[in-house]
Scaffold this active site. Structure first.
Site, PDB file in Angstrom:
ATOM      1  N   ASP A   1       0.863  -1.182   0.000  1.00 17.26           N
ATOM      2  CA  ASP A   1       0.000   0.000   0.000  1.00 17.26           C
ATOM      3  C   ASP A   1       0.906   1.241   0.000  1.00 17.26           C
ATOM      4  OD1 ASP A   1      -1.411   2.272   1.154  1.00 17.26           O
ATOM      5  OD2 ASP A   1      -3.076   0.888   1.450  1.00 17.26           O
TER       6      ASP A   1
ATOM      7  N   THR B   1      -3.149   5.865  -4.105  1.00 15.54           N
ATOM      8  CA  THR B   1      -2.043   6.526  -3.390  1.00 15.54           C
ATOM      9  C   THR B   1      -0.710   6.314  -4.101  1.00 15.54           C
ATOM     10  OG1 THR B   1      -1.925   4.571  -1.986  1.00 15.54           O
ATOM     11  CG2 THR B   1      -3.073   6.454  -1.094  1.00 15.54           C
ATOM     12  N   THR B   2      -0.540   5.148  -4.734  1.00 18.66           N
ATOM     13  CA  THR B   2       0.706   4.875  -5.456  1.00 18.66           C
ATOM     14  C   THR B   2       0.726   5.648  -6.777  1.00 18.66           C
ATOM     15  OG1 THR B   2       0.610   2.668  -4.511  1.00 18.66           O
ATOM     16  CG2 THR B   2       2.224   3.013  -6.222  1.00 18.66           C
TER      17      THR B   2
END
Length: 638
Positions: A141, A174-175
């Protein structure tokens, strides 16, 4: 025992890579500095024999008497910021897509050294071996990884803030946001070298963002929120890159059940879904992951106050929620009472008893089956309640109390004398206390129309459950986004390729100097499908050329990369989808952050905090003379 480690850092890096010879008396062994330390502007890592040697080293540096104010400006700052941002993007580049790599974070959330330093000290064989690493996190994550990193560079810190913002806003992507921002800065570097003004680049990027949002609005596909299969496919594709994807539909089902339970209709087609307040994830080690479920109600880690006397299972309970103590009210501040006669003591005790009895009678008037209070509950009150056959739970968290109120329709009451019939919750079907493992859990379940719920996660170990919870939070965020804005976009890099092709086409019609940065922004969008192809292990150049060819002709906007095998396929057929909210937010956040970092042209460090006007030096404590110090004449009265 390891020798103590001393790390010295000072803003200007004025030393050579080899450590200083002139203070080698106190040093046991020394190594050449690693590039990581040099980059973080640390002067040296010393392993010292004894504390005095450490003090000597510190003193020799503090005594150098340089002016601490440092300033860097111009192209140097731009290059440093871009390099730092690219470094952050490279850390998590490999965690994109279903074939992503995992990152193991040592010393995360514990220990006494930042992660970068722990790894470094491990590398140069000094102190702090694995025995002192407390927590280990294994995850892919993006936000969880960056949250644990301890970076010194200010631009790198602002990149980490990006992923946190993205996580709080939409919970996914988020990445992608970090990779995209890193790529936008990377392509801007060439223009800075050619002496383009950063404002020109930012203007072109902002124009590219507006056009990108227009493009994704065109290709977005509306979705029916009530069609569970479609929503399930969307949530599954968004968490397909995560660890729990191997368990099939389990996590996606849990997420959809939880979010549809707590969704509130605001009218005009709007829905409000508050994941933080009304969905509680309860992790209980033991059992199998398949035993996890969404409860139609609330579960709390509490037992009844008097287990032998109070019922642990009640069908259709009448629930009363209080946030006041059911014990004798003590004075606001310290109270002293003087009793002259012995009988007065008995009167005082009687008054206390009567006060508690009155409280209990006011509660029992409404015939509740279960009383829950956030504060204390005295033994006497417990006696009166159990005599009337009422179960009680005390010292509950406020958040849990609010969840129970939402689930069973009760109202949290501040004072027992203000109770009304409408405050009693009758929506729950069953109250039951069960023992799971070594602990007792109270379940208030089978509610008629619960607006709060608990997700019960079971699994083999704490680490597994933590990772499952992280995945579940992402899945719930995606499900919430669909309920809020029911639009779909293709996944697998298809959206980015479509945007890139559209921007390249439009760049030919742009006049002036902004044309080139605009075209570079179009190329930067291809970073996402390119990274997906890299992580699959396919031939990146061939795959990207084939994809660009298909998108340039504009035949099908839904063609992208299947993240599992790197094949070029139609995303509709493979059901690889993305939420419109996530994509739009990713583009906005990445471009705005890139513009912000490009517009920094000066870094000033070492500024002293000014004292507020009128604040002089801090007054020293008045000196008290002891009898031995005092002058004899001062003691004698005149």
């Amino acid at each position: 025992m390891h020798a103590p480690v001393l790390v010295l850092s000072k803003p200007p890096l004025s030393s050579s890579p080899m450590l200083f010879e002139r203070i080698s008396k106190g040093i046991l062994r020394c190594r050449s500095l690693s590039p990581l330390l040099l980059r973080s502007q640390c002067i040296g890592v010393f392993v010292v024999k004894c504390p005095w040697a450490a003090y000597g080293i510190v003193a020799s540096f503090l005594g150098s008497g340089e002016d601490s104010l440092k300033r860097e400006s111009g192209a140097k700052v731009h290059h440093a910021n871009i390099q730092a941002s690219k470094a952050v993007a490279d850390i998590i580049r490999t965690t994109l897509g279903p074939r992503s790599m995992l990152k193991m974070l040592l010393d995360a959330g514990g220990g006494d050294l930042p992660l970068s330093l722990s790894l470094l000290l491990r590398k140069i064989e000094i102190g702090h071996g694995p025995s002192s690493w407390t927590g280990i996190v294994v995850t892919n994550d993006g936000n969880a990884i960056l949250r644990e990193l301890d970076l010194a560079h200010p631009a790198a810190k602002s990149m980490i803030e990006l992923s946190r913002t993205q996580d709080e806003e939409v919970g996914d992507g988020t990445t992608s946001v970090i990779i995209l921002a890193g790529e936008l800065l990377h392509v801007a570097e060439a223009f800075i070298d050619k002496s383009y003004h950063p404002t020109v680049i930012c203007r072109a990027y902002t124009k590219a963002l507006e056009d990108a949002i227009t493009v994704i609005e065109k290709i977005a596909m509306p979705v029916d929120v009530n069609d569970r299969a479609t929503v399930l496919g969307l949530v599954k594709s968004s968490i397909g890159t995560k660890f729990t994807s191997q368990f099939g539909n389990l996590i996606a089902d849990l997420a959809i059940d939880a979010t549809t339970t707590v969704g509130v209709d605001l009218g005009q087609g709007l829905r409000e879904v508050d994941i933080k307040k009304y969905i509680k994830v309860e992790k209980v080690p033991g059992g199998q992951l398949e035993d996890s479920k969404v409860l139609k109600g609330v579960m709390i880690n509490k037992d009844v106050v008097a287990p032998g006397k109070m019922r642990r299972r009640i069908l259709n309970p009448r629930i009363m929620l209080l946030d006041c103590p059911l014990e004798y009210k003590k004075g606001e501040n310290q109270t002293n009472a003087e009793l002259v006669r012995e009988e007065d003591w008995a009167v005082l005790l009687k008054m206390e008893e009567e006060y508690i009895e009155n409280l209990c009678m006011q509660i029992l008037k409404f015939k509740p089956d279960l009383v829950i209070t956030e504060k204390g509950l005295s033994d006497l009150a417990c006696h009166y309640l159990s005599k009337a056959g009422v179960s009680a739970i005390r010292r509950l968290r406020k958040t849990d109390n609010n969840r129970i109120a939402k689930a069973c329709g009760a109202v949290v009451v501040n004072r027992p004398d203000e109770l009304q019939e409408s405050d009693v919750g009758t929506g729950a079907g069953l109250f039951e206390v069960k023992k799971i493992g070594d602990e007792f859990f109270a379940f208030i379940v089978d509610c008629k129309d619960p607006k709060a719920c608990t997700v019960l996660l079971r699994g083999a170990s704490k680490d597994l459950l933590n990772e499952v919870e992280r995945n579940l939070q992402d899945a719930m965020a995606v499900a919430r986004n669909i309920l809020k804005n029911p639009k779909l976009l293709p996944g697998g890099g298809a959206t980015e390729l479509t945007v890139s092709a559209a921007l390249k086409q439009k760049s030919s019609s742009i006049e002036g100097i902004e044309k080139w940065p605009y075209e570079a922004a179009a190329v930067a969008f291809e970073a996402i499908p390119r990274t997906l192809a890299q992580n699959c292990g396919v031939n990146v150049i061939r795959t990207m050329t084939a994809l660009q060819g298909k998108h340039a002709s504009g035949e099908n906007a839904w063609i992208g990369i299947d993240g599992n095998n790197g094949a070029i396929v139609d995303m509709r057929e493979r059901q690889i989808w993305d939420s419109y909210n996530v994509k739009a937010q990713t583009f906005k956040t990445a471009i705005e952050a890139a513009c912000m970092i490009l517009r920094i042209d000066d870094i000033v460090s070492g500024i002293k905090k000014k004292q507020p006007p009128g604040a002089g030096p801090t007054p020293s404590k008045p000196k008290i003379e002891e009898e031995g110090d005092a002058d004899g004449e001062q003691i004698l009265p005149e």
